[in-house]
Design a protein around this motif. Structure first.
Motif, short mmCIF file in Angstrom:
data_model
loop_
_atom_site.label_atom_id
_atom_site.label_comp_id
_atom_site.label_asym_id
_atom_site.label_seq_id
_atom_site.Cartn_x
_atom_site.Cartn_y
_atom_site.Cartn_z
N THR A 84 4.79 0.55 -1.61
CA THR A 84 5.40 -0.65 -2.20
C THR A 84 6.69 -0.24 -2.89
O THR A 84 6.69 0.67 -3.72
CB THR A 84 4.46 -1.31 -3.22
N THR A 85 7.77 -0.89 -2.55
CA THR A 85 9.08 -0.60 -3.14
C THR A 85 9.58 -1.83 -3.87
O THR A 85 9.69 -2.91 -3.29
CB THR A 85 10.10 -0.20 -2.07
N ARG A 86 9.89 -1.66 -5.14
CA ARG A 86 10.41 -2.77 -5.93
C ARG A 86 11.94 -2.74 -5.90
O ARG A 86 12.56 -1.71 -6.20
CB ARG A 86 9.91 -2.69 -7.37
N ARG A 87 12.51 -3.89 -5.57
CA ARG A 87 13.97 -4.00 -5.50
C ARG A 87 14.54 -4.45 -6.84
O ARG A 87 13.84 -5.07 -7.66
CB ARG A 87 14.37 -5.01 -4.41
N THR A 88 15.80 -4.17 -7.07
CA THR A 88 16.45 -4.54 -8.32
C THR A 88 16.67 -6.04 -8.44
O THR A 88 16.97 -6.55 -9.54
CB THR A 88 17.80 -3.82 -8.47
N ASP A 89 16.53 -6.79 -7.33
CA ASP A 89 16.68 -8.24 -7.40
C ASP A 89 15.35 -8.95 -7.68
O ASP A 89 15.26 -10.17 -7.63
CB ASP A 89 17.30 -8.78 -6.10
N GLY A 90 14.30 -8.18 -7.97
CA GLY A 90 12.99 -8.75 -8.28
C GLY A 90 12.07 -8.84 -7.10
O GLY A 90 10.89 -9.18 -7.27
N ASP A 97 9.26 -4.82 -1.27
CA ASP A 97 9.13 -4.45 0.13
C ASP A 97 7.89 -3.58 0.29
O ASP A 97 7.58 -2.75 -0.58
CB ASP A 97 10.36 -3.68 0.62
N THR A 98 7.17 -3.75 1.40
CA THR A 98 5.99 -2.94 1.66
C THR A 98 6.09 -2.30 3.04
O THR A 98 6.74 -2.84 3.94
CB THR A 98 4.70 -3.79 1.60
N SER A 99 5.45 -1.15 3.17
CA SER A 99 5.46 -0.45 4.46
C SER A 99 4.27 0.50 4.52
O SER A 99 3.60 0.76 3.52
CB SER A 99 6.77 0.34 4.63
N GLY A 100 4.03 1.01 5.71
CA GLY A 100 2.95 1.97 5.90
C GLY A 100 1.63 1.34 6.26
O GLY A 100 1.49 0.11 6.34
N SER A 101 0.64 2.16 6.47
CA SER A 101 -0.69 1.70 6.89
C SER A 101 -1.43 1.07 5.72
O SER A 101 -1.05 1.23 4.55
CB SER A 101 -1.50 2.88 7.43
N TRP A 102 -2.51 0.34 6.05
CA TRP A 102 -3.33 -0.28 5.02
C TRP A 102 -4.15 0.78 4.29
O TRP A 102 -4.71 1.70 4.91
CB TRP A 102 -4.27 -1.31 5.62
N VAL A 103 -4.23 0.66 2.96
CA VAL A 103 -5.05 1.55 2.14
C VAL A 103 -6.05 0.70 1.37
O VAL A 103 -5.67 -0.24 0.65
CB VAL A 103 -4.18 2.35 1.15
N GLN A 104 -7.33 1.00 1.51
CA GLN A 104 -8.39 0.21 0.86
C GLN A 104 -8.33 0.41 -0.65
O GLN A 104 -8.29 1.53 -1.15
CB GLN A 104 -9.74 0.66 1.40
N VAL A 105 -8.36 -0.70 -1.40
CA VAL A 105 -8.29 -0.63 -2.86
C VAL A 105 -9.51 -1.25 -3.54
O VAL A 105 -9.70 -1.08 -4.74
CB VAL A 105 -7.00 -1.31 -3.39
#
Length: 457
Positions: free
Chosen positions: A272-278, A281-289
């Protein structure tokens, strides 16, 4: 030591799983998931309904009805799944996957022009405008839809596509078609409009997604205040609160076996990447939480240092995970019950009987932790789980010794002082809450409607 009696063992399989973790199901049960409520599974229910199976997976604990303006929603970046093991190997054979999409829609007020991207009055701070009568009403300004996909092996079948999520019960002005009084439990127009029928060959499916009254009943305050039970009737600390529910009713003929293991998981993208505009963005495989089968397992039986690990683990790996086996063989809760004087003596460790029970399905096959059900017989916990089942009391009694046995003769174990059996000593254990605060529906989706955020006239 002789093997446990098969009939007793099959009765106790899921009973211990809930029992060993008595009290509170899985509301805010682990450090990481407590900071991620949209992905936090609270309860899993499964029961035989005539020739059908009903599956209920609840998420988002402690939902205050008046929690606006951002009322509780499913997360577009979470993969919600209900998983079913029908072969008895602990791995999912059937997966029901829910994916959500959220739209911000304009208000019904007239536009006065756009300035710097802002359309005054059309761009509202409200979750919904007054007068919501159905789940698709244009007055719902933060509108959610979902797609449900059934996955079996490498094949996928879309059960419903772009179906509406029922809105939150904001109050008497915004959502007047919902019941606004605590005692009302009827199939209202909003709920009715959110009930979906499956597509094509899934035409016998019924599906619902949206907020409902939290059906779990328990006294949380006294439980976590060092088991401060006083033997009196206690309040249901989840009364008046809501959850987000995923409900499926489908024919039993969809499964190849009546002996099923069922659990729900939620997963997030690995990055999960947080942008400076609020934005995010997400990427990569699913990870169980989050992982939830039987009620109460992660909440109390799993020590704090292992809770996040358990949420990320899979049932098929339970038997090969020494920490999980050790925790079940020597649970903490019986010792606390003894220390508080609720039972004269905790059943002695190692609880090899419980470790065996923990890993078996209704045929006696080793599977790992999940909610087990034999759909060839009527449902009541521990054979599946009904909304009305008082699993907390069952749990306390079982962990205190209600089913503890030496297996020497297949009968109940006698306390060393000769003062009776472990089972008799545990028979009175209870949290003092016997029923839900609202009556359940007798028809799909069965859970009571969500509490209103503003019921007063």
């Amino acid at each position: 030591m002789r093997a446990p009696n098969p009939a007793w063992r099959l009765l106790a399989v899921p009973l211990f799983l809930a029992a060993s973790v008595a009290v509170a199901s899985s509301h805010r049960e682990a450090p990481l998931i407590s900071n991620d409520p949209a992905a936090d599974g609270t309860d899993m229910y499964a029961w035989k309904q005539g020739g059908n199976l009903v599956l209920v997976a609840n998420y988002y604990p402690i939902g205050v009805p008046y929690g606006g303006p951002n009322y509780y929603l499913f997360d577009d970046n979470v993969l919600y799944e209900i998983q079913v093991d029908q072969s008895g190997d602990g791995a999912p054979d059937v997966r029901f996957q829910f994916r959500f999409r959220t739209q911000i829609r304009p208000s019904p007020l007239p536009s006065v022009g756009v300035v710097a991207g802002y359309d005054a009055y059309k761009d509202s701070f409200l979750y919904a405008f007054a007068g919501v009568k159905t789940a698709t009403a244009p007055e719902i300004l933060r509108y959610q839809t979902y797609t449900l996909t059934k996955v079996v092996g490498g094949s996928q079948q879309v059960i419903v596509r772009d179906a509406p999520v029922a809105p939150n019960n904001v109050g008497r002005l915004t959502t007047p078609a919902y019941p606004q009084t605590a005692g009302a439990s009827v199939l209202d127009p909003i709920t009715q409009s959110a009930i979906q029928t499956g597509l094509g060959t899934a035409a016998k499916y019924k599906i619902f997604a949206g907020p409902r009254d939290d059906p779990f009943f328990v006294n949380l305050s006294k439980t976590f205040d060092f088991l401060n039970y006083d033997g009196k009737a206690n309040r249901d600390d989840l009364a008046g609160l809501n959850v987000l529910s995923l409900v499926i009713e489908l024919p039993l003929t969809e499964f190849s076996s009546p002996h099923l293991g069922i659990w729900t998981t939620s997963s997030r993208p690995k990055v999960t990447t947080r942008r400076t505009d609020g934005g995010v963005d997400t990427s990569g495989s699913w990870v169980q939480v989050s992982r939830l089968g039987n009620p109460l397992v992660n909440e109390v039986v799993v020590p704090m240092k292992f809770k996040d690990f358990f949420n990320a683990s899979k049932p098929q790996n339970d038997l090969s995970t020494p920490a999980i086996v050790a925790i079940i063989s020597n649970p903490e809760l019986p010792q606390l019950l003894q220390a508080k004087g609720f039972i004269p003596l905790a059943p002695p460790a190692p609880r090899t009987d419980l470790a065996t029970i923990f890993t078996r399905n209704t045929q006696g096959k080793p599977t790992g932790e999940m909610l087990h059900i034999n759909t060839g017989t009527d449902s009541t916990f521990p054979n599946g789980r009904l909304l009305t089942d008082d699993v907390t009391d069952v749990a306390l009694k079982a962990v205190g010794g209600a089913f503890f046995t030496t297996f020497a003769d297949g009968g109940p174990a006698i306390l060393p002082d000769g003062g009776g059996t472990f089972a008799a000593a545990a028979a009175g254990l209870s949290d003092g809450v016997a029923a839900n605060d609202k009556a359940f529906l007798t028809t799909f989706p069965y859970l009571a409607p969500p509490h209103s955020g503003d019921p007063t006239p």
